[in-house]
Write an enzyme that holds these catalytic residues in place. Sequence first.
Site, short mmCIF file in Angstrom:
data_model
loop_
_atom_site.label_atom_id
_atom_site.label_comp_id
_atom_site.label_asym_id
_atom_site.label_seq_id
_atom_site.Cartn_x
_atom_site.Cartn_y
_atom_site.Cartn_z
N LYS A 20 39.69 34.78 73.12
CA LYS A 20 40.21 33.38 73.27
C LYS A 20 41.97 33.38 73.58
O LYS A 20 42.41 32.27 74.11
CB LYS A 20 39.97 32.40 72.24
N CYS A 39 47.12 42.99 67.19
CA CYS A 39 47.72 44.33 67.10
C CYS A 39 48.55 44.43 68.36
O CYS A 39 50.00 44.57 68.36
CB CYS A 39 46.90 45.52 67.27
N SER A 73 41.56 39.05 62.12
CA SER A 73 42.33 38.47 60.73
C SER A 73 43.51 37.51 61.25
O SER A 73 44.09 37.76 62.31
CB SER A 73 42.68 39.29 59.69
N GLY A 123 54.27 43.54 50.80
CA GLY A 123 53.45 44.47 51.21
C GLY A 123 53.89 45.16 52.46
O GLY A 123 55.10 45.21 52.58
N GLU A 137 58.24 39.34 45.12
CA GLU A 137 56.82 39.91 44.80
C GLU A 137 56.25 39.26 43.56
O GLU A 137 56.79 39.43 42.49
CB GLU A 137 56.96 41.27 44.60
N GLY A 142 49.43 38.73 52.81
CA GLY A 142 48.12 39.04 53.13
C GLY A 142 47.47 38.55 54.32
O GLY A 142 48.15 37.74 54.85
N ASP A 193 38.85 43.77 60.81
CA ASP A 193 39.21 42.97 59.85
C ASP A 193 38.42 41.94 59.41
O ASP A 193 38.63 41.55 58.12
CB ASP A 193 40.64 42.27 60.30
N HIS A 223 59.01 76.72 61.90
CA HIS A 223 60.31 76.53 61.28
C HIS A 223 61.38 76.47 62.38
O HIS A 223 61.62 76.97 63.45
CB HIS A 223 60.80 77.78 60.55
P1 NAI Z 1 49.60 42.81 51.66
O1 NAI Z 1 48.37 42.31 51.07
O2 NAI Z 1 50.00 44.20 52.04
O3 NAI Z 1 50.65 42.44 50.73
C1 NAI Z 1 51.04 41.24 50.35
C2 NAI Z 1 51.87 40.98 49.11
O4 NAI Z 1 51.91 39.68 48.69
C3 NAI Z 1 50.96 41.65 47.71
O5 NAI Z 1 52.09 42.76 47.14
C4 NAI Z 1 50.85 40.53 46.89
O6 NAI Z 1 50.94 40.79 45.58
C5 NAI Z 1 51.88 39.64 47.19
N1 NAI Z 1 51.86 38.17 47.02
C6 NAI Z 1 50.74 37.33 47.08
N2 NAI Z 1 51.17 36.13 46.70
C7 NAI Z 1 52.09 35.95 46.41
C8 NAI Z 1 53.35 34.89 45.88
N3 NAI Z 1 52.78 33.59 45.74
N4 NAI Z 1 54.61 35.23 45.59
C9 NAI Z 1 55.30 36.61 45.90
N5 NAI Z 1 54.24 37.38 46.11
C10 NAI Z 1 52.83 37.33 46.56
O7 NAI Z 1 49.85 41.85 52.95
P2 NAI Z 1 50.52 41.99 54.17
O8 NAI Z 1 51.95 42.78 54.00
O9 NAI Z 1 50.80 40.56 54.63
O10 NAI Z 1 49.83 42.89 55.31
C11 NAI Z 1 48.64 42.23 55.73
C12 NAI Z 1 47.67 43.30 56.24
O11 NAI Z 1 48.17 43.88 57.35
C13 NAI Z 1 47.51 44.65 55.17
O12 NAI Z 1 46.23 44.83 55.12
C14 NAI Z 1 48.30 45.53 55.89
O13 NAI Z 1 47.77 46.83 55.44
C15 NAI Z 1 48.23 45.30 57.43
N6 NAI Z 1 49.55 45.61 58.39
C16 NAI Z 1 49.49 47.05 58.38
C17 NAI Z 1 50.53 47.71 59.03
C18 NAI Z 1 50.76 48.92 59.33
O14 NAI Z 1 49.85 49.69 59.27
N7 NAI Z 1 51.94 49.59 59.47
C19 NAI Z 1 51.57 46.73 59.40
C20 NAI Z 1 51.48 45.30 59.24
C21 NAI Z 1 50.27 44.76 58.50
#
Ligand code: NAI
Length: 470
Positions: free
Chosen positions: A36, A44, A149, A186, A207, A276, A317, A449
């Site tokens: 879309k 990504c 997602s 996160g 957090e 998240g 996702d 090394h």
């Molecule tokens: P996440 O699930 O990794 O972290 C979200 C954080 O927000 C958690 O620590 C949670 O406790 C906190 N939180 C929730 N509600 C809150 C509130 N009201 N006040 C304060 N803190 C709160 O989510 P994130 O960072 O948004 O990432 C989403 C997805 O995208 C994840 O599955 C991640 O693995 C993926 N991703 C992966 C990347 C990579 O592989 N390098 C890069 C970017 C995203």
Amino acid sequence: MSEKKYDLVVIGSGPGGYVASIVAAQKGMKVASIEKRKTLGGTCLNVGCIPSKAMLHASEQYENSVKLNGNEEWGITCKDVSLDLTKLLKKKSGIVEELTKGIDFLYKKNKVSKYIGAAKLITSNTIEITNDNTKDIIHAENIIIATGSEAAHLPNINIDEKKIVTSTGALELKEVPKKMIVIGAGVIGLEMGTVWRRLGSEVEVIEYLPRILPGMDNEVAEKFMKILEKQGLNFKLGHAVESTKIVEDKVILSIRDVAKENIEEIEADVVLVAVGRKPNTNGLGLKDLKLDIDEQGFIKTNSNFQTSINNIYAIGDVIKGPMLAHKAEEDGVAAVEIINGEAGHVDYNLVPGIIYTAPEVAVIGKTEEELKEEGILFNKGVFPLSANSRAKAINHTDGMVKILSDKSTDKILGAHMIGHEAGTVIHELSIAMGFGASSEDVARICHGHPTVNEAIKEAALATYSKAIHF
Ligand code: NAI
């Protein structure tokens, strides 16, 4: 209106969907891919992994140049360093454009038919595609839903993608905010918080939990937080953001101390909501088809990626599991193999998790907490990067390698690393674990090394014997 027939129709062209489309076409299926967005590649390529990595790279170069400015230690002077954010964003967008066009090229090469428009399932074999001014109906023997997602929102917080942004808006800020508040420690919060801190913002991460990176190995998360604090990122743990309001050009956040229950107000120029992501199934017509979805909105599948309707599969996702591009790709390949009558399989224990900060964090397999919870006895080997000669030579001594192996068999069960290019370096352990290697197998392999990988050899040695250089 055309009414074409395909062996496989894939909805969504992110890493899960586009890889599935290409692999299916390579296997001789007649494939259509529906997207879309105007461009292929999903979150990504368009607004996720790729643009954020471009900004992490540029901001790291900028910060390193600023640090060298007037720093005579290395005998290099870098004068008059300045930032042109407009140009940086343009360069980032150019990289995104090249890569998304690259998928168009791969589609043409593999004869995947591309449809741009929103897909809706009319029956289990019929899909309606709505574009601005056209409607297509196509038919499919099998369907893969790979719609990915979207950022989760918080109640009482209105995202305008200017002052209060998701990761999408955080990739497009027109000026460096004086103060940025990140909600959520996160992966997204820490990566994008790092980008804007390096470019000059004062960044505070709020957090909810008493720790960063829930789910990650505790020791690694604690060490990593200290490194980020040393770099200038501020953390307020154990605080929930209750609401936000915009007053003049400031965002006022009401935050609650989770333990003490008291509320305080803090202000920022920009707020990044990174709490998240949630599966994207809106508008697909799944409810009418009575396709099973769980309470969190994920499409339910069996171990063959099959949904409650036999010829409809789901990957990435939009189903349970780590929300990672590379996991979606593996799902895509396995689902196509299964549709093709082959034995597709993904080992979710071996999906690496990587945070692309500096140092990087890379993890694979079980954490120490998971092993304890499962009652598995293990040995632990830790090697600090401060004792690794290459890390010393390149001034990247922050970090460690931690290897966890089974106490009786020595099989490696988990590997956790903070360090320079850890996301690349960790893959020697992915392969070792994929082949069921023991710590001793890894420790007895001759490592070049000086390399950062030698820290892996030493950590492996430390699980069953003693590290040599520490
Ligand atoms: P996440 O699930 O990794 O972290 C979200 C954080 O927000 C958690 O620590 C949670 O406790 C906190 N939180 C929730 N509600 C809150 C509130 N009201 N006040 C304060 N803190 C709160 O989510 P994130 O960072 O948004 O990432 C989403 C997805 O995208 C994840 O599955 C991640 O693995 C993926 N991703 C992966 C990347 C990579 O592989 N390098 C890069 C970017 C995203």
